[in-house]
Design an enzyme around this catalytic site. Structure first.
Site, mmCIF file in Angstrom:
data_model
loop_
_atom_site.group_PDB
_atom_site.id
_atom_site.type_symbol
_atom_site.label_atom_id
_atom_site.label_comp_id
_atom_site.label_asym_id
_atom_site.label_seq_id
_atom_site.Cartn_x
_atom_site.Cartn_y
_atom_site.Cartn_z
ATOM 1 N N THR A 27 0.843 -1.197 0.000
ATOM 2 C CA THR A 27 0.000 0.000 0.000
ATOM 3 C C THR A 27 0.874 1.242 0.000
ATOM 4 O OG1 THR A 27 -1.923 -1.042 0.969
ATOM 5 C CG2 THR A 27 -1.638 1.288 1.457
ATOM 6 N N TYR A 180 -8.734 -7.578 7.438
ATOM 7 C CA TYR A 180 -9.742 -6.912 6.609
ATOM 8 C C TYR A 180 -10.990 -7.804 6.501
ATOM 9 C CZ TYR A 180 -5.876 -3.766 5.966
ATOM 10 O OH TYR A 180 -4.839 -2.896 6.224
ATOM 11 N N ARG A 227 -4.728 -14.281 -0.510
ATOM 12 C CA ARG A 227 -3.742 -14.069 0.551
ATOM 13 C C ARG A 227 -4.394 -14.335 1.894
ATOM 14 N NH1 ARG A 227 0.173 -9.153 2.430
ATOM 15 N NH2 ARG A 227 2.110 -10.270 2.067
ATOM 16 N N GLY A 316 8.167 -8.145 0.128
ATOM 17 C CA GLY A 316 7.395 -6.907 0.132
ATOM 18 C C GLY A 316 8.277 -5.690 0.190
ATOM 19 N N ARG A 317 8.545 -5.220 1.413
ATOM 20 C CA ARG A 317 9.291 -3.978 1.589
ATOM 21 C C ARG A 317 10.605 -3.897 0.816
ATOM 22 N NH1 ARG A 317 8.552 -0.689 6.740
ATOM 23 N NH2 ARG A 317 6.303 -0.652 6.919
HETATM 24 C C1 8OZ Z 1 -0.115 -0.898 5.187
HETATM 25 C C2 8OZ Z 1 -0.892 0.246 5.273
HETATM 26 C C3 8OZ Z 1 -2.205 0.187 4.868
HETATM 27 C C4 8OZ Z 1 -2.738 -1.000 4.391
HETATM 28 C C5 8OZ Z 1 -2.280 -4.689 4.451
HETATM 29 C C6 8OZ Z 1 -3.247 -3.407 2.674
HETATM 30 O O1 8OZ Z 1 -1.737 -4.732 5.537
HETATM 31 C C7 8OZ Z 1 -2.523 -3.402 3.782
HETATM 32 C C8 8OZ Z 1 -1.952 -2.143 4.304
HETATM 33 C C9 8OZ Z 1 -0.638 -2.067 4.716
HETATM 34 O O2 8OZ Z 1 -2.645 -5.727 3.875
#
Ligand code: 8OZ
Length: 363
Positions: A27, A180, A227, A316-317
């Site tokens: 993100t 989420y 995921r 990722g990072r």
């Molecule tokens: C960091 C900041 C906002 C959202 C996730 C989509 O953790 C995110 C996310 C990561 O899966």
């Protein structure tokens, strides 16, 4: 195992990946007006196209699905057109790209929804922050989704998956992780429903599995991945029975024959030390591709592949400050550190201006 390394090709549901290195979803909060992907997104992703597969930043399936300021969507013609520029740019460099589709559920704020409450399995506020009005804020108290609203959620994922194909994506990753909406339904810390979407392991898995079935039915199971983060406490989520829950979910995903499961092994962006959770059980229960993620370096990634613990590794990072991560891992070049100040929000700076390690030899 001879020949298997990060740099060997891989057949993902009929798509040939140039290597087993995936760019994990990241993100970046740089969407433009209308929540279209950033004007710099095509260049950003194309710079990283040597990854075997790019998975985009999380992208909302509807306006209701948004939880943070300036994250892109895939539900308007303008968003589809802007994403088409991204997929064309990645494909022109020989890359492959899936879009990650999400609905944030309760990880959101009333100010993103005209004062209305975000939606969730149950009216339980998460102990989590979001980014809104140019600052961090506690997430809002959500309202519980009515049973009659559930088909609309599934439909928004199906439609966004169709839009993804219109936009030229090679496939779709459903965001079932990190606290989420789909993870909220799966875990009893957020789901206290007493209807067919709450209570038992089977009921809590129902929404996730119905979304996966709808997306796979729309675009093909071999273009569909998901995921999962069974033990991550991200965004205030908790579960009393992660092993039973995810053993069941993965067994059902295997029956749906989707292309991959992408598993956050441990706390998202944190510790891999997750005993007693048994990730090998998930790996064994799923016949197609297992993508492992979380805190991998080159050595751990190769060891994981050599032991058969994963088929593909997601980083990722490291991809943020190393657009040529694949080449750096291959050559042993040092990895650059990202600038935390430009991680979320802003424009080109800290986004498309990270250099490759060796500008002379880079193609
Ligand atoms: C960091 C900041 C906002 C959202 C996730 C989509 O953790 C995110 C996310 C990561 O899966």
């Amino acid at each position: 195992m001879t020949g298997t390394s990060l740099f060997s090709t891989y057949d993902l549901g009929g798509i040939t990946l140039a290597n087993r290195i995936v760019m994990a979803p990241l993100t970046r909060n740089r969407a433009g007006a209308g929540l279209v992907p950033s004007e710099f997104a095509a260049e950003y992703y194309a710079q990283r196209a040597s990854a075997g597969l790019i998975i985009t930043e999380a992208t909302q399936v509807s306006a209701q699905a948004q939880g943070y300021q300036d994250t892109p969507g895939l539900y308007t013609p303008e968003q589809i057109a802007a994403w088409r520029k991204v997929t064309d740019a990645v494909h022109a460099k020989g890359g492959r790209i899936f879009v990650q589709l999400w609905h944030v559920g309760r990880v959101s704020h009333v100010d993103l929804h005209g004062g209305e409450a975000p939606v969730a399995p149950s009216a339980i506020r998460a102990d989590a922050k979001t980014f809104v009005n140019n600052g961090f804020a506690d997430v809002s108290e959500p309202r519980a989704l009515e049973l009659a609203e559930i088909p609309g959620i599934i439909e928004s994922f199906r439609q966004a998956a169709a839009n993804a194909i219109s936009a030229g994506f090679d496939g779709v990753e459903i965001h079932g992780a990190n606290g989420y909406l789909l993870d909220q339904f799966a875990k009893d810390g957020a789901n206290q429903r007493s209807d067919s979407y709450g209570g038992s392991v089977e009921n809590r898995a129902r929404l996730m599995l119905e979304v996966v079935a709808a997306v796979a039915g729309e675009i093909g199971a071999n273009r569909t991945g998901i995921r999962l983060s069974p033990v991550s406490p991200a965004n205030g989520i908790s579960s009393s029975d992660p092993q039973a829950q995810f053993d069941y979910i993965v067994a059902q995903l295997d029956k749906l024959d989707i292309a991959y499961i992408h598993v956050v092994e441990g706390a998202t962006g944190g510790s891999r030390d997750v005993a007693p959770f048994d990730f090998a059980a998930l790996r064994k229960a799923f016949r197609n591709t297992y993508i492992a993620n979380n805190g991998f370096d080159h050595a751990l990634a190769e060891a994981h592949l050599a032991k058969g613990e994963a088929d593909v590794i997601a980083f990722g990072r490291p991809f943020i400050a190393n657009p040529d991560l694949v080449e750096r891992l291959k050559s042993g070049a040092a990895l650059a550190d990202l600038d935390p100040a430009t991680l979320y929000g802003g424009g080109a700076k800290g986004y498309i201006d990270y250099p490759v390690a060796n500008a002379d030899t880079a193609a």
